[in-house]
Design a protein around this motif. Structure first.
Motif, PDB file in Angstrom:
ATOM      1  N   ASN A   2       0.822  -1.209   0.000  1.00  0.00           N
ATOM      2  CA  ASN A   2       0.000   0.000   0.000  1.00  0.00           C
ATOM      3  C   ASN A   2       0.858   1.261   0.000  1.00  0.00           C
ATOM      4  O   ASN A   2       0.324   2.379   0.039  1.00  0.00           O
ATOM      5  N   PRO A  76       1.745   6.123  10.564  1.00  0.00           N
ATOM      6  CA  PRO A  76       0.804   5.859  11.681  1.00  0.00           C
ATOM      7  C   PRO A  76       1.572   5.650  12.983  1.00  0.00           C
ATOM      8  O   PRO A  76       2.712   5.203  12.967  1.00  0.00           O
ATOM      9  N   ALA A 102       3.011  -4.987  10.673  1.00  0.00           N
ATOM     10  CA  ALA A 102       1.847  -4.270  10.146  1.00  0.00           C
ATOM     11  C   ALA A 102       1.011  -3.695  11.291  1.00  0.00           C
ATOM     12  O   ALA A 102       0.433  -2.608  11.158  1.00  0.00           O
ATOM     13  N   GLN A 141       2.578  -2.894   3.869  1.00  0.00           N
ATOM     14  CA  GLN A 141       1.169  -3.213   4.037  1.00  0.00           C
ATOM     15  C   GLN A 141       0.461  -2.122   4.827  1.00  0.00           C
ATOM     16  O   GLN A 141      -0.624  -1.674   4.453  1.00  0.00           O
ATOM     17  N   ALA A 142       1.081  -1.704   5.937  1.00  0.00           N
ATOM     18  CA  ALA A 142       0.409  -0.789   6.878  1.00  0.00           C
ATOM     19  C   ALA A 142       0.740   0.674   6.611  1.00  0.00           C
ATOM     20  O   ALA A 142       0.354   1.532   7.389  1.00  0.00           O
ATOM     21  N   ARG A 143       1.438   0.967   5.525  1.00  0.00           N
ATOM     22  CA  ARG A 143       1.836   2.341   5.174  1.00  0.00           C
ATOM     23  C   ARG A 143       2.664   2.990   6.281  1.00  0.00           C
ATOM     24  O   ARG A 143       2.448   4.124   6.656  1.00  0.00           O
TER      25      ARG A 143
ATOM     26  N   PRO B 222      -5.596   3.270  11.894  1.00  0.00           N
ATOM     27  CA  PRO B 222      -5.055   3.819  10.650  1.00  0.00           C
ATOM     28  C   PRO B 222      -4.210   2.846   9.841  1.00  0.00           C
ATOM     29  O   PRO B 222      -3.804   3.161   8.722  1.00  0.00           O
ATOM     30  N   ARG B 223      -3.929   1.678  10.390  1.00  0.00           N
ATOM     31  CA  ARG B 223      -3.075   0.733   9.670  1.00  0.00           C
ATOM     32  C   ARG B 223      -3.918  -0.152   8.758  1.00  0.00           C
ATOM     33  O   ARG B 223      -4.873  -0.761   9.195  1.00  0.00           O
ATOM     34  N   ILE B 224      -3.539  -0.209   7.485  1.00  0.00           N
ATOM     35  CA  ILE B 224      -4.237  -1.084   6.544  1.00  0.00           C
ATOM     36  C   ILE B 224      -3.682  -2.491   6.733  1.00  0.00           C
ATOM     37  O   ILE B 224      -2.481  -2.702   6.604  1.00  0.00           O
ATOM     38  N   LEU B 225      -4.572  -3.432   7.051  1.00  0.00           N
ATOM     39  CA  LEU B 225      -4.128  -4.797   7.337  1.00  0.00           C
ATOM     40  C   LEU B 225      -4.545  -5.746   6.214  1.00  0.00           C
ATOM     41  O   LEU B 225      -5.541  -5.517   5.533  1.00  0.00           O
ATOM     42  N   ARG B 226      -3.786  -6.804   6.035  1.00  0.00           N
ATOM     43  CA  ARG B 226      -4.224  -7.868   5.138  1.00  0.00           C
ATOM     44  C   ARG B 226      -5.515  -8.483   5.669  1.00  0.00           C
ATOM     45  O   ARG B 226      -5.750  -8.477   6.878  1.00  0.00           O
TER      46      ARG B 226
END
Lengths: 240, 240
Positions: A2, A76, A102, A141-143, B222-226
């Motif tokens: 991401n 983050p 992540a 993945q978690a930016r 705020p973390r985008i996770l799988r």
């Protein structure tokens, strides 16, 4: 992925506070093959140890991609939980490093316990490049951009608890996940913490006894979970 | 495998309320090769849909193992969360089925969304035998015996929401995980619930709008996770 993670030395100053970066490695491949990016497209970027933002693809062909990078905000917030983990078998280690990174963990300590196979300490997965790759996948993945540290403690468990654990838990709550413990895992952030997770078969009674002196045992319920599932479940409960 | 799962038809009544079972398949292999069991050893057992307990290995050789089974208690309580999941790519589906089953989910609904690749619906991982294997691995891990149900909804998303979702969420809270939603994911059990989780790339805006009419959007931070990480994190927060 991401976020495309850039090294600080890859950024060259450009107009109006933006930066320029040229990629020619697996990130180029990712841009072309997964994101199917074309000139003019925007992608998420971040710089290792620094800010995140957006980049415009200025030019892209089979050999290189040129990005105009605008960094705009901090990554983050970290999760202030140090994960002390009995070294699991290599595929599990990969999953835990990626997923816990992540989730925002910034410090890992991998230790030996009676039920840890000795061969795991000589596995390829512990090479610095393999670990760096797993951490990077978790960050992308978690930016996130802040690379975690990973310490390896191959010494005997008793020595680890006596000589290393005090520094790993100084000024922090020290929790150990132990099925059947009377105290349930907290359901909210508890401030700085060090979380210990044992091997797939659990700690042996002598190890449990040694930890009872120094750590708060916590329980996740009657279901026995795989290490990678338990780690995500514990961190999810301790996350803000 | 923390429990050897027996089918009811494998149990023969024996003395003093115990049962006798003879194994000759992969469970025999597991007893010999992983547990290195010998005659006289005890192992965890359970009967599909029924109780769990202990078994004594009465005899064991390369061809068969004979167990004396004493069933003593119910399996761990189920987690009353129905997981409605945009069909992920096959390796992710396997991880989610195994881990969510270990966490106690008893009903899965796999649906189509715009960002679900059509080919996933014809993958081998959706064959009944592949699904049954993943569910069994999750049950054996968590010492559970109640086999979840898995429904596959290949129809268009709009039709799924209009025609199937009402029955899947009747009398239950309907939650949809959506990064950035103003309401955080609950941190405690909320009673019967149906939890929707979108595809790896997220729901498209039209899908978000359709769900906003019927479901409570919740956020995990705020973390985008799988998908496989997010599912475990969400279920861990909703678990007792």
């Amino acid at each position: 992925m991401n976020l495309i993670l850039l090294r600080p030395d890859e950024l060259a100053a450009a107009e109006a506070g933006s930066h320029r970066a040229v990629l020619a490695d697996r990130r180029l491949q990712h841009l072309r093959e997964v994101l199917r990016a074309r000139a003019g497209d925007e992608v998420g970027v971040g710089v290792e140890g620094g800010a995140i933002g957006r980049a415009t693809v200025v030019a892209l062909d089979a050999h290189a991609a040129e990005l105009q990078v605008r960094l705009s905000e901090p990554p983050p917030p970290a999760l202030d939980v140090t994960l002390a983990l009995a070294l699991p078998r290599p595929p599990t280690l990969r999953k835990v490093l990626q997923q816990a990174t992540a989730l925002g963990v910034k410090r890992f300590a991998l230790f030996r316990a009676e039920r840890v196979e000795r061969s795991y300490f000589s596995s390829h997965g512990l090479h610095a490049t393999a670990i760096a790759e797993d951490l990077r996948l978790g960050l992308e993945q978690a930016r996130d951009t802040i690379v975690p540290t990973v310490e390896i403690h191959p010494e005997h468990f008793g020595r680890f608890v006596r000589e290393r654990l005090p520094a790993l838990s100084e000024g922090r709550s020290l929790l150990v996940a132990h099925p059947g413990a009377p105290t349930p895992c907290p359901r909210a952030p508890i401030g700085p913490a060090t979380l210990m997770v044992g091997p797939e078969g659990g700690f042996i009674p002598a190890e449990v006894a040694a930890l009872a002196q120094v750590a708060q045992a916590i329980d996740l319920g009657p279901r026995i979970l795989r290490v990678e599932t338990a780690v995500v479940a514990l961190l999810a409960r301790l996350s803000p």
